[in-house]
Design a protein around this motif. Sequence first.
Motif, mmCIF file in Angstrom:
data_model
loop_
_atom_site.group_PDB
_atom_site.id
_atom_site.type_symbol
_atom_site.label_atom_id
_atom_site.label_comp_id
_atom_site.label_asym_id
_atom_site.label_seq_id
_atom_site.Cartn_x
_atom_site.Cartn_y
_atom_site.Cartn_z
ATOM 1 N N MET A 1 2.509 14.751 19.061
ATOM 2 C CA MET A 1 1.099 14.455 19.045
ATOM 3 C C MET A 1 0.691 14.131 17.618
ATOM 4 O O MET A 1 0.935 14.907 16.708
ATOM 5 N N SER A 2 0.062 12.993 17.426
ATOM 6 C CA SER A 2 -0.362 12.596 16.089
ATOM 7 C C SER A 2 -1.673 13.277 15.740
ATOM 8 O O SER A 2 -2.356 13.845 16.591
ATOM 9 N N ALA A 3 -2.027 13.203 14.462
ATOM 10 C CA ALA A 3 -3.266 13.809 13.996
ATOM 11 C C ALA A 3 -4.472 13.183 14.688
ATOM 12 O O ALA A 3 -5.440 13.864 14.990
ATOM 13 N N ARG A 4 -4.397 11.884 14.976
ATOM 14 C CA ARG A 4 -5.510 11.222 15.656
ATOM 15 C C ARG A 4 -5.673 11.756 17.070
ATOM 16 O O ARG A 4 -6.774 11.920 17.563
ATOM 17 N N GLU A 5 -4.553 11.995 17.744
ATOM 18 C CA GLU A 5 -4.605 12.528 19.097
ATOM 19 C C GLU A 5 -5.035 13.987 19.094
ATOM 20 O O GLU A 5 -5.630 14.460 20.041
ATOM 21 N N ALA A 6 -4.715 14.707 18.010
ATOM 22 C CA ALA A 6 -4.994 16.130 17.934
ATOM 23 C C ALA A 6 -6.491 16.410 17.876
ATOM 24 O O ALA A 6 -6.977 17.340 18.491
ATOM 25 N N GLY A 7 -7.221 15.611 17.132
ATOM 26 C CA GLY A 7 -8.652 15.820 17.000
ATOM 27 C C GLY A 7 -8.974 16.930 16.014
ATOM 28 O O GLY A 7 -8.109 17.716 15.632
ATOM 29 N N PRO A 8 -10.229 16.993 15.622
ATOM 30 C CA PRO A 8 -10.627 17.957 14.604
ATOM 31 C C PRO A 8 -10.452 19.411 15.037
ATOM 32 O O PRO A 8 -10.163 20.269 14.215
ATOM 33 N N ALA A 9 -10.625 19.703 16.329
ATOM 34 C CA ALA A 9 -10.489 21.094 16.778
ATOM 35 C C ALA A 9 -9.062 21.594 16.564
ATOM 36 O O ALA A 9 -8.847 22.707 16.085
ATOM 37 N N ARG A 10 -8.075 20.783 16.899
ATOM 38 C CA ARG A 10 -6.677 21.187 16.708
ATOM 39 C C ARG A 10 -6.364 21.354 15.234
ATOM 40 O O ARG A 10 -5.687 22.288 14.839
ATOM 41 N N ALA A 44 3.703 30.180 12.436
ATOM 42 C CA ALA A 44 3.125 29.038 13.169
ATOM 43 C C ALA A 44 4.033 27.820 13.040
ATOM 44 O O ALA A 44 4.662 27.605 12.011
ATOM 45 N N SER A 45 4.068 27.014 14.095
ATOM 46 C CA SER A 45 5.031 25.908 14.155
ATOM 47 C C SER A 45 4.882 24.911 13.015
ATOM 48 O O SER A 45 5.880 24.429 12.491
ATOM 49 N N GLU A 46 3.658 24.592 12.612
ATOM 50 C CA GLU A 46 3.479 23.628 11.522
ATOM 51 C C GLU A 46 3.977 24.192 10.199
ATOM 52 O O GLU A 46 4.579 23.490 9.396
ATOM 53 N N ARG A 47 3.707 25.472 9.975
ATOM 54 C CA ARG A 47 4.187 26.120 8.742
ATOM 55 C C ARG A 47 5.715 26.200 8.750
ATOM 56 O O ARG A 47 6.369 25.955 7.743
ATOM 57 N N LEU A 68 5.109 15.016 9.047
ATOM 58 C CA LEU A 68 4.445 15.868 10.038
ATOM 59 C C LEU A 68 3.363 15.122 10.812
ATOM 60 O O LEU A 68 2.804 15.665 11.760
ATOM 61 N N ALA A 69 3.050 13.898 10.379
ATOM 62 C CA ALA A 69 1.973 13.104 10.986
ATOM 63 C C ALA A 69 0.660 13.870 10.961
ATOM 64 O O ALA A 69 -0.086 13.910 11.939
ATOM 65 N N LEU A 70 0.402 14.510 9.802
ATOM 66 C CA LEU A 70 -0.833 15.256 9.600
ATOM 67 C C LEU A 70 -1.546 14.721 8.363
ATOM 68 O O LEU A 70 -0.884 14.267 7.426
ATOM 69 N N PRO A 71 -2.870 14.801 8.332
ATOM 70 C CA PRO A 71 -3.581 14.403 7.123
ATOM 71 C C PRO A 71 -3.144 15.263 5.931
ATOM 72 O O PRO A 71 -2.840 16.455 6.087
ATOM 73 N N VAL A 72 -3.127 14.674 4.764
ATOM 74 C CA VAL A 72 -2.696 15.393 3.562
ATOM 75 C C VAL A 72 -3.574 16.613 3.316
ATOM 76 O O VAL A 72 -3.086 17.651 2.872
ATOM 77 N N SER A 73 -4.850 16.523 3.634
ATOM 78 C CA SER A 73 -5.741 17.673 3.431
ATOM 79 C C SER A 73 -5.298 18.873 4.274
ATOM 80 O O SER A 73 -5.362 20.018 3.832
ATOM 81 N N VAL A 74 -4.818 18.614 5.472
ATOM 82 C CA VAL A 74 -4.320 19.687 6.342
ATOM 83 C C VAL A 74 -3.017 20.253 5.771
ATOM 84 O O VAL A 74 -2.823 21.462 5.729
ATOM 85 N N VAL A 75 -2.133 19.368 5.328
ATOM 86 C CA VAL A 75 -0.864 19.809 4.741
ATOM 87 C C VAL A 75 -1.138 20.669 3.509
ATOM 88 O O VAL A 75 -0.505 21.715 3.317
#
Length: 114
Positions: A1-10, A44-47, A68-75
């Motif tokens: 699932m990409s960051a775009r598909e994840a949405g802000p809540a995820r 957590a899986s992302e960590r 990770l297909a995540l925004p840099v701010s999240v990383v």
Amino acid sequence: MSAREAGPARLFVITGGRTRAAGGAALDLVTLVAVADEAPPGLASERAAILRLCGGGPLPVAELGARLALPVSVVKALLRGLLADGLVTAHPPASHRPPDLETLRQVLSGLHDL
């Protein structure tokens, strides 16, 4: 699932609602991240994914975001948590200082002599 598909809540859930840690390390796109300790059980899986990716050697923050297909701010938010837990280390890239002018003159002189 990409960051775009994840949405802000995820993304909010992934970071635990953190956007910035007080007194956190300065992380920019080229900061190198390396594993400092093994992942504890239940991480957590992302960590855990960050630790797995950095297990092969240090990676820059931008590369982690891309893989990770995540925004840099999240990383960055995830990395600040991993830094606080002592699971990763962050190293700024080597500074690039301008070469010594006298050395450049000597090199140029040597090239002219060829």
